[in-house]
Enzyme design. Structure first.
Site, PDB file in Angstrom:
ATOM      1  N   SER A 108       0.847  -1.190   0.000  1.00 10.21           N
ATOM      2  CA  SER A 108       0.000   0.000   0.000  1.00 10.21           C
ATOM      3  C   SER A 108       0.891   1.251   0.000  1.00 10.21           C
ATOM      4  CB  SER A 108      -0.944  -0.052   1.203  1.00 10.21           C
ATOM      5  OG  SER A 108      -1.994   0.889   1.043  1.00 10.21           O
ATOM      6  N   LYS A 160     -22.175  17.591   6.452  1.00  8.30           N
ATOM      7  CA  LYS A 160     -21.129  17.808   7.446  1.00  8.30           C
ATOM      8  C   LYS A 160     -20.921  16.601   8.353  1.00  8.30           C
ATOM      9  CE  LYS A 160     -18.055  20.473   9.418  1.00  8.30           C
ATOM     10  NZ  LYS A 160     -16.857  20.906   8.662  1.00  8.30           N
TER      11      LYS A 160
END
Length: 281
Positions: A108, A160
């Site tokens: 990764s 949000k």
């Protein structure tokens, strides 16, 4: 010019006795890529932590090459990009080759770092690849209900509170996260293609997020050779001085303390341990 070289140039006869061997600088990049390392965790990599080591490594006057000794299961994509870009900036400025060596794992974000090198080597038991994106978390909404706790969350902006762990998961939030993952994956794939070029095989599994041992990684074009740092450097640069530059270590690691300093530090350590455990380490 180093202090030794300056002194040698000013004192007659001393220059002939000073060691003028070439230098290969080695930078250890060990740990999880994270912007906020824990004082208890098993090492961490971010630009702030490795900047001084990278600068020292590329600052040698008789520098022939820089070697990256990588042992990382990945982590934050932004830190992966920042560190890799800094390596390329310094390498291009100095005009020296960069070699990467995978130890236990270069997966990764760890493989993102390896791709900053001109050549990548792995041990036959190294785990390499994992070209993908992953994120995880927990959902506590049921736990709050069980204990009669009411969640009060107030926002300005419809999105949000996306993926708030104390609220039920919404399908639209999962869809949004999937799009973010896809964009990051495309950036990762683009970086690997840019750095590895036609050395990559045409395997469909190459960018699936899978991980391979060293020999298979070589067949796929993810690495350029099987070997460890010492044997490769001795073959490429015989007689060269090996100069090791290590990133800054957390304070508690320097003191050798293992007891938790705070609950947050322990949670960070557990989180980073979980990243290692995906590779059985």
């Amino acid at each position: 010019m180093s202090v030794t070289d300056k002194l040698a140039s000013r004192i007659p006869g001393l220059a002939d006795r000073v060691d003028r061997s070439d230098v290969v600088a080695v930078v250890k990049l060990h740990g999880v890529l994270t912007p906020s390392p824990s004082p208890l965790a098993r090492g961490a990599i971010n630009l702030a932590a490795v900047e001084s080591a990278l600068t020292r490594a590329f600052d040698h006057d008789r520098l022939k090459a820089v070697a990256l000794l990588i042992n990382s299961p990945g982590g934050a994509p932004t830190q992966s990009g920042l560190v890799a870009e800094r390596i390329r900036q310094l390498a291009d400025r100095k005009g020296v080759p960069v070699l990467a060596f995978a130890e236990d794992v270069a997966a990764s974000g760890g493989y993102w770092l390896a791709c900053a090198a001109d050549e990548i080597f792995a041990h036959r038991t190294s785990m390499v690849g994992s070209i993908g994106v992953i994120s995880g978390g927990f959902g506590f909404s049921g736990l709050l209900e069980r204990f009669g706790v009411e969640r009060r969350l107030h926002t300005a902006g419809a999105n949000k509170s996306r993926l708030d762990p104390f609220s039920p998961e919404k399908p639209e939030d999962v869809e949004w996260l999937g799009k973010m993952h896809s964009q990051l994956h495309e950036l990762f794939v683009s970086w690997v293609r840019e750095r590895r070029g036609d050395r990559l095989s045409g395997s469909e599994d190459l960018f699936s997020g899978d991980v391979w041992l060293g020999q298979k990684a070589l067949e796929l074009g993810l690495v350029d050779g099987i070997g460890n740092l010492r044997e490769v450097l001795e073959d490429r640069y015989p007689g060269a001085e090996i100069s090791i530059a290590e990133p800054k270590r957390p304070l508690l690691a320097k003191l050798g303390l293992s007891a938790p300093a705070a609950a947050s530090a322990m949670l960070d350590a557990v989180s980073q341990r979980a990243v290692w455990s995906r590779f059985g380490l």
